[in-house]
Each structure stands twice: as structure tokens, then as C-alpha cells.
Design a protein around this motif. Structure first.
Motif, PDB file in Angstrom:
ATOM      1  N   GLN A  16      38.982  17.368  41.946  1.00 51.09           N
ATOM      2  CA  GLN A  16      39.381  17.731  43.300  1.00 51.09           C
ATOM      3  C   GLN A  16      40.807  18.278  43.354  1.00 51.09           C
ATOM      4  O   GLN A  16      41.103  19.166  44.156  1.00 51.09           O
ATOM      5  CB  GLN A  16      39.222  16.530  44.228  1.00 51.09           C
ATOM      6  N   ALA A  17      41.679  17.763  42.516  1.00 51.27           N
ATOM      7  CA  ALA A  17      43.040  18.302  42.462  1.00 51.27           C
ATOM      8  C   ALA A  17      43.010  19.766  42.021  1.00 51.27           C
ATOM      9  O   ALA A  17      43.695  20.622  42.604  1.00 51.27           O
ATOM     10  CB  ALA A  17      43.897  17.468  41.521  1.00 51.27           C
ATOM     11  N   ARG A  18      42.210  20.059  41.005  1.00 52.17           N
ATOM     12  CA  ARG A  18      42.091  21.447  40.538  1.00 52.17           C
ATOM     13  C   ARG A  18      41.474  22.328  41.610  1.00 52.17           C
ATOM     14  O   ARG A  18      41.918  23.465  41.837  1.00 52.17           O
ATOM     15  CB  ARG A  18      41.249  21.506  39.263  1.00 52.17           C
ATOM     16  N   VAL A 180      41.083   8.652  52.985  1.00 57.55           N
ATOM     17  CA  VAL A 180      40.031   8.131  52.109  1.00 57.55           C
ATOM     18  C   VAL A 180      38.830   9.064  52.193  1.00 57.55           C
ATOM     19  O   VAL A 180      38.298   9.318  53.280  1.00 57.55           O
ATOM     20  CB  VAL A 180      39.638   6.694  52.494  1.00 57.55           C
ATOM     21  N   ILE A 181      38.399   9.572  51.047  1.00 57.65           N
ATOM     22  CA  ILE A 181      37.325  10.558  50.964  1.00 57.65           C
ATOM     23  C   ILE A 181      36.141   9.956  50.215  1.00 57.65           C
ATOM     24  O   ILE A 181      36.309   9.361  49.145  1.00 57.65           O
ATOM     25  CB  ILE A 181      37.806  11.829  50.219  1.00 57.65           C
ATOM     26  N   ASP A 182      34.946  10.119  50.755  1.00 63.26           N
ATOM     27  CA  ASP A 182      33.726   9.646  50.102  1.00 63.26           C
ATOM     28  C   ASP A 182      33.445  10.530  48.892  1.00 63.26           C
ATOM     29  O   ASP A 182      33.032  11.683  49.028  1.00 63.26           O
ATOM     30  CB  ASP A 182      32.563   9.698  51.095  1.00 63.26           C
ATOM     31  N   ALA A 186      28.425  15.670  46.792  1.00 63.46           N
ATOM     32  CA  ALA A 186      28.604  16.815  45.904  1.00 63.46           C
ATOM     33  C   ALA A 186      30.066  17.236  45.888  1.00 63.46           C
ATOM     34  O   ALA A 186      30.772  17.147  46.900  1.00 63.46           O
ATOM     35  CB  ALA A 186      27.729  17.979  46.371  1.00 63.46           C
ATOM     36  N   ALA A 187      30.516  17.703  44.728  1.00 63.56           N
ATOM     37  CA  ALA A 187      31.926  18.063  44.560  1.00 63.56           C
ATOM     38  C   ALA A 187      32.370  19.109  45.579  1.00 63.56           C
ATOM     39  O   ALA A 187      33.500  19.056  46.079  1.00 63.56           O
ATOM     40  CB  ALA A 187      32.175  18.565  43.139  1.00 63.56           C
ATOM     41  N   GLY A 188      31.495  20.035  45.900  1.00 61.07           N
ATOM     42  CA  GLY A 188      31.852  21.077  46.857  1.00 61.07           C
ATOM     43  C   GLY A 188      32.096  20.537  48.250  1.00 61.07           C
ATOM     44  O   GLY A 188      33.001  20.995  48.966  1.00 61.07           O
ATOM     45  N   ALA A 192      35.670  20.660  50.259  1.00 66.57           N
ATOM     46  CA  ALA A 192      35.801  21.263  51.587  1.00 66.57           C
ATOM     47  C   ALA A 192      36.559  20.343  52.537  1.00 66.57           C
ATOM     48  O   ALA A 192      37.421  20.786  53.315  1.00 66.57           O
ATOM     49  CB  ALA A 192      34.417  21.592  52.151  1.00 66.57           C
ATOM     50  N   ASP A 193      36.260  19.046  52.471  1.00 68.13           N
ATOM     51  CA  ASP A 193      36.977  18.083  53.304  1.00 68.13           C
ATOM     52  C   ASP A 193      38.449  18.011  52.928  1.00 68.13           C
ATOM     53  O   ASP A 193      39.334  17.961  53.790  1.00 68.13           O
ATOM     54  CB  ASP A 193      36.348  16.700  53.179  1.00 68.13           C
ATOM     55  N   VAL A 194      38.712  17.988  51.620  1.00 68.68           N
ATOM     56  CA  VAL A 194      40.095  17.906  51.145  1.00 68.68           C
ATOM     57  C   VAL A 194      40.896  19.122  51.603  1.00 68.68           C
ATOM     58  O   VAL A 194      42.025  18.998  52.091  1.00 68.68           O
ATOM     59  CB  VAL A 194      40.126  17.777  49.608  1.00 68.68           C
TER      60      VAL A 194
END
Length: 206
Positions: A16-18, A180-182, A186-188, A192-194
Motif C-alpha cells: 500500500q505504501a508503494r 484504520v483500514i480493513d 482486494a489490494a486495489g 483507493a481508500d488510502v
């Protein structure tokens, strides 16, 4: 803005950082993507000391000193110059991981962690994403990588469960900067939330 990603091993925070760095570049930003331990030449040398070898290689107290030394070098050589230049810094782990791994999981060292952080580091992130995932799933993911940096994974599932509870408690303690993110989705969808939350935070800062 200084953004960090936290979570138990195998949570997907590095992915997610990338993804956030790539998304921000596509929008015209010039973010710095870095990691801990590491992120500067000296800190990368310390990374090899703390992440490789037998689980009992270091005591929690020694680890705390090593991580703090690495973080100080990282701050001086990478993070602070980038922030001073007006760039967004995205870091895979920061002091919250030390609050958990050395401050909670391997001894009652939280007060010592916070004292060293105040004396030697002196800043926390502006925004922290906690990628939350079931410890069994996270550990299975982490072990499937078959890498050399598995010293903390080798402490087993009990540590990961304790870490997840600790991270969620930390998110409540530092609620203004934590999101806090679930991480089970799926990674996508997670990415998108991040990105949406990051853009909101950037907009709020003007």
C-alpha cells in the motif's frame, strides 16, 4: 506531509505504501518512498542486524537502541531534508512499530520507547494508516515470502496476535492521526481508500 504505514507482518502495508507513492506521482506530486528500519545507508546496515538471524539474537532493550539509532540516521539524512523541501514522505513503518515490537511485545518498555523517541527523534507522522488484518492470515503471507528478514515472524502467531491488539489500541491512543483500514479486501480497494483519505488530508492542510 509525513505519512506512515503500520500493521502486523504480512498485512500488506508495504504494498500500500508503494501504491500510494505511485498514485501521488500520477497526480503530479513528487513523494519520497522510504522504509524502516532503513531508508538511509547507515540505517540499512542496521536493518540487516535486526531483521536477520535467530529470534533471540538481541534483547528487546538492545533492539530498541538499534532501531532508535537507525531512525535517527533516517530522519537526518532522508525524512527531514525531504519535508524541508516540501515533499510528501511515505514511510513503511516508523516509531509506532517500535512502540509495539519493543515497547509492548518483548518487554514492558513502552515508557522507555517514548522517552528515547522524544529525546532523539522528536516528531511523529502527520497521518498514519494502520492496515488491519487477521494475524493468522498475515503470518501465513509473511512466511510465504521465504525471505531472509523473518526474525520477527519466527516469534510465531502469539506475537502477531498481541501486535494486532496493540496496534488497534495505539490507533485509539493517537486517534487524530490514525486511519484504520480493513486490509482483508482486494489490494486495489484498499489502495483507493488510502488515496482518498490522503487527498482529503492534503486538502485540509491547504
Amino acid at each position: 506531509m509525513f505519512i506512515t504505514f503500520e500493521g502486523i507482518d504480512g498485512s500488506g502495508k508495504s504494498t500500500q505504501a508503494r501504491a500510494l507513492a505511485e498514485a501521488l506521482r500520477a497526480l503530479g506530486h513528487d513523494p519520497v518512498l522510504t522504509r524502516e528500519p532503513g531508508g538511509s545507508p547507515g540505517a540499512e546496515e542496521i536493518r540487516r542486524l535486526v531483521l536477520e538471524g535467530d529470534p533471540d539474537r538481541w534483547s528487546a532493550e538492545t533492539e530498541l537502541l538499534l532501531f532508535t539509532a537507525a531512525r535517527r540516521d533516517h530522519l537526518e539524512r532522508t525524512i527531514a531534508p525531504a519535508l524541508a523541501a516540501g515533499r510528501i514522505v511515505i514511510c513503511d513503518r516508523f516509531a509506532d512499530s517500535t512502540r509495539m515490537y519493543q515497547g509492548l511485545s518483548r518487554g514492558d518498555l513502552r515508557a522507555t520507547v517514548d522517552t528515547l523517541h522524544r529525546l532523539m527523534i522528536g516528531r511523529d507522522p502527520d497521518l498514519t494508516f494502520l492496515i488491519d488484518i487477521d494475524p493468522e492470515t498475515g503470518l501465513a503471507r509473511a512466511k510465504s515470502r521465504n525471505g531472509t528478514e523473518e526474525r520477527f515472524e519466527d516469534f510465531g502467531l502469539g506475537l502477531q496476535r498481541k501486535m494486532r491488539d496493540g496496534f488497534l489500541a495505539l490507533a485509539r491512543e493517537f486517534a487524530p492521526r490514525f486511519r484504520v483500514i480493513d486490509g482483508t479486501r482486494a489490494a486495489g480497494a484498499v489502495a483507493a481508500d488510502v488515496l482518498a483519505l490522503t487527498l482529503d488530508a492534503l486538502g485540509a492542510r491547504g
